[in-house]
Write a protein that holds these residues in place. Structure first.
Motif, short mmCIF file in Angstrom:
data_model
loop_
_atom_site.label_atom_id
_atom_site.label_comp_id
_atom_site.label_asym_id
_atom_site.label_seq_id
_atom_site.Cartn_x
_atom_site.Cartn_y
_atom_site.Cartn_z
N ARG A 1 31.59 28.16 70.25
CA ARG A 1 32.73 28.65 71.02
C ARG A 1 34.03 28.20 70.36
O ARG A 1 34.17 27.04 69.94
CB ARG A 1 32.67 28.14 72.45
CG ARG A 1 33.66 28.82 73.40
CD ARG A 1 33.20 28.65 74.84
NE ARG A 1 34.11 29.19 75.84
CZ ARG A 1 34.20 30.47 76.17
NH1 ARG A 1 33.41 31.35 75.55
NH2 ARG A 1 35.03 30.88 77.11
N PHE B 1 35.09 24.21 69.88
CA PHE B 1 34.44 23.40 70.92
C PHE B 1 33.00 23.15 70.47
O PHE B 1 32.09 23.91 70.83
CB PHE B 1 34.50 24.13 72.26
CG PHE B 1 35.92 24.48 72.67
CD1 PHE B 1 36.73 23.51 73.24
CD2 PHE B 1 36.44 25.75 72.46
CE1 PHE B 1 38.04 23.80 73.60
CE2 PHE B 1 37.74 26.05 72.82
CZ PHE B 1 38.55 25.08 73.38
N ASP C 1 41.43 24.55 78.36
CA ASP C 1 40.54 24.08 77.30
C ASP C 1 39.66 25.23 76.82
O ASP C 1 40.16 26.19 76.27
CB ASP C 1 39.72 22.87 77.77
CG ASP C 1 40.59 21.64 77.97
OD1 ASP C 1 41.63 21.53 77.30
OD2 ASP C 1 40.25 20.78 78.80
N SER C 2 38.35 25.18 77.10
CA SER C 2 37.45 26.23 76.59
C SER C 2 37.12 27.28 77.62
O SER C 2 36.27 28.14 77.37
CB SER C 2 36.15 25.59 76.08
OG SER C 2 35.42 25.04 77.18
N LEU D 1 39.53 33.50 73.56
CA LEU D 1 38.27 32.76 73.52
C LEU D 1 37.15 33.66 73.01
O LEU D 1 37.14 34.86 73.26
CB LEU D 1 37.90 32.26 74.91
CG LEU D 1 38.74 31.12 75.48
CD1 LEU D 1 38.44 30.96 76.97
CD2 LEU D 1 38.47 29.82 74.75
N ARG E 1 38.63 28.98 70.17
CA ARG E 1 39.82 29.56 70.78
C ARG E 1 40.85 29.78 69.68
O ARG E 1 41.18 28.85 68.94
CB ARG E 1 40.41 28.62 71.84
CG ARG E 1 41.50 29.28 72.68
CD ARG E 1 42.07 28.30 73.70
NE ARG E 1 42.91 27.29 73.09
CZ ARG E 1 43.03 26.04 73.54
NH1 ARG E 1 42.33 25.65 74.59
NH2 ARG E 1 43.83 25.19 72.93
#
Length: 600
Positions: free
Chosen positions: A234, A217, A67-68, A242, A236
């Motif tokens: 944030r 995010f 995910d993040s 990232l 991606r």
């Protein structure tokens, strides 16, 4: 100059200064970010620093993004590039730490278990078959071990869990996305938009062009004290990098679960979601009132049946099934006559399965064959005696057996749910030394968790003290609620007292005996004892001097009576818990039942 003109001039000057200040703020906060980003990030540097170079990484070693987050401390994925398409393998430790806390490696059986409350999967290393609820099935990609880590194919994991796993070969990054969680996609709104390693970083990980897709995010902003940096969110990139991007470079945000619209063939018919509390088997009234029965031999059942069960009771839990001496099965003192007797009074029967010594529980829990034998026995007992529930009470464990207990409960839960039998477990109050019990995982497996909020001072305690002081009980409940939902938590209360014996001449303190309230009162009255309400502990403190076994002693007790019991029941009621459980019925006094009857 007239005073009125001077006043007007001063006012105009102030207004002008305020307007200029407002324009400056507007320029810095709104216009400047566009200019800064459009021209490559003024004051931030214009050079892209490659991901592996920035972090001094070996580019040949795959990195893992979940995910993040970049999971630097997890075991690295394995990527095999041969064949028609790359094959990705993820470490089982990654799955356990981030996706499914119930995945379990049994080092004694050398088998990997994945479970739901209706399915048990068992994988042996390097085997082309696996077991599903005891039935062999073919396996295209075996589980294997590499450098002390267990690995599973991403292709297999994606048929079990809501994950999307893909390899971005350009950066040698494996991206794992939680496909059951909403994900926000967006488009880039300007040319040459920079993705920074950090909002305050001068270094850039990537540049994107207008219309490029990006994962955002939204809840993860830069935390720095610089307010300008808080405008960076944030993100991606589609190739797994990232970083942080200024919100002005992002448009067309769209939030939806990644699996939406994607058809996938699940190995178990649906994906595994072990992070939630599934529906309880129990469908009766709430709250519930349970009492334990001390049964040490089969003939004791007939004696217990001489005293009718109180009308407030929901269930009774007799000590019937003990792990045997060699840990291979259960010794039983069960009675069908007792079950019929309880049922005739409208009371359910949830017998206790318990251990006596550490060696027994360790041998049973760490043996796959012994666990299966015990579960088969419990299924047979449940059917033969027409049981309504099973109560597990394993108290003699070390950290090494903690997860084996969880696995045993997972294995037991499947046949119990199939038969509609309520499963519960008793646990000690949370303290650092018993964290390995994993009460949170127990609560996701059974219907109810009983917290035994007593034995604050145990028979071997070096000091005299209360059995269940009010602060001890309250702290135990509050800590339990950090791990167990209130509608699954049952408060365990004592119907007994611990009497202490102190020798003033030597200071020696020993536990004298554990007895019921009426017996305790009679003992202290016999020895001329005095009583005083202990406001802090919420109990009456009793003390009596006597000449006992050839020496002068002082007996002490922190008495459980109607007043102290009401204080504990107030905690149950105040926190709206699932019920109350008491140890044990034959220690009860009428006042205890009168208090409980007001709530059940």
């Amino acid at each position: 100059m007239k005073p009125t003109h001077l006043k007007k001039l001063l006012i105009n000057t102030i207004i002008t200064l305020l307007l200029l200040f407002g324009v400056a703020v507007l320029f810095l906060r709104v216009v400047m970010p566009y200019v800064r980003e459009a021209f490559g990030g003024l004051g931030r540097g214009n050079v892209i620093v490659e991901f592996h170079e920035h972090y001094s990484l070996d580019a040949s070693v795959p990195q893992l993004i979940f995910d993040s987050q970049w999971l630097r401390r997890e075991a690295v994925p394995i990527v095999e590039l041969g064949g028609t398409e790359p094959q990705v393998y993820l470490a089982v430790s990654f799955v356990k730490n981030n996706i499914d806390p119930f995945i379990f490696w049994d080092e004694y059986a050398e088998a990997l278990f994945i479970s739901t409350l209706s399915d048990m999967l068992e994988f042996s290393l390097d085997s082309e078959f696996y077991l599903h609820n005891g039935v062999y099935k073919p396996l295209a990609t075996p589980v294997f071990e590499r450098n002390g880590e267990l690995y599973m194919a991403a292709s297999l994991l994606q048929t079990l869990y809501p994950l999307i796993v893909r390899l971005e070969q350009a950066n040698n990054i494996v991206i794992v996305t939680s496909a059951d969680e909403p994900q926000t996609m967006a488009r880039i709104s300007s040319q040459n938009a920079a993705v920074h390693y950090g909002a305050a970083s001068r270094q850039i990980t990537a540049r994107l062009n207008e219309g490029d897709e990006i994962v955002v995010f939204p809840g993860e902003f830069d935390n720095s004290e610089n307010e300008d940096n808080r405008d960076y969110v944030r993100v991606r990139t589609m190739d797994g990098l990232l970083g942080y991007m200024h919100y002005t470079n992002i448009r067309d945000l769209d939030t939806a679960p990644p699996l939406q619209g994607i058809e996938r063939e699940w190995l178990l018919g649906d994906y595994i979601n072990n992070g939630v509390h599934h529906a309880k088997i129990w469908q009766g009234d709430m709250p519930i009132n349970v009492t334990w029965e001390a049964v040490y031999h089969v003939d004791a059942n007939a004696s217990l049946m001489q005293t009718p069960l109180h009308s407030s009771l929901t269930a009774v839990a007799p000590m019937w099934f003990r792990i045997n001496e060699d840990g291979t099965g259960l010794d039983s003192v069960a009675s069908k006559a007792y079950v019929d007797w309880a049922h005739s009074q409208g009371v359910l029967v949830w017998p206790m399965v318990f251990d006596v010594w550490y060696t027994q529980s360790r041998l049973m829990l760490t043996s796959r064959e012994a666990r299966r034998a015990v579960i088969e026995q419990l299924v047979a007992f449940a059917e033969a005696y027409e049981l309504d529930g099973i109560n597990i009470d394993f108290e003699h464990l070390s950290a090494a057996e903690g997860l084996y207990k969880i696995q045993f409960l997972r294995e037991l839960a499947i046949p119990m749910r199939q038969r509609g039998i309520v499963l519960s477990a008793a646990v000690k109050v949370p303290i650092a030394a018993t964290d390995f019990y994993r009460r949170d995982l127990i609560a996701k497996t059974v219907d109810f968790v009983m917290v035994m909020a007593y034995d604050e001072h145990w028979a071997t305690s070096p000091d005299a003290g209360p059995n269940a002081s009010l602060p001890f009980v309250l702290r135990g409940v509050e800590n339990m609620l950090l791990e167990v939902p209130q509608d699954r938590l049952i408060l365990g209360v004592p119907f007994y007292n611990r009497v202490w014996r102190t020798v003033p001449a030597t200071g020696e303190v020993t536990h004298f005996r554990a007895i019921g309230t009426n017996t305790t009162r009679a003992f202290f009255e016999e020895h001329g004892g005095t009583w005083q309400w202990d406001e802090i502990n919420g109990v009456y403190f009793g003390e009596a001097s006597a000449y006992h076994e050839g020496e002068s002693v002082v007996f002490q007790v922190w008495l459980e009576d109607a007043r102290s019991m009401q204080e504990k029941i107030n905690i149950f009621s105040g926190y709206n818990l699932a019920g109350v459980a008491s140890w044990n019925r034959m220690f009860a006094i009428d006042e205890f039942w009168e208090i409980l009857a007001k709530y059940f």
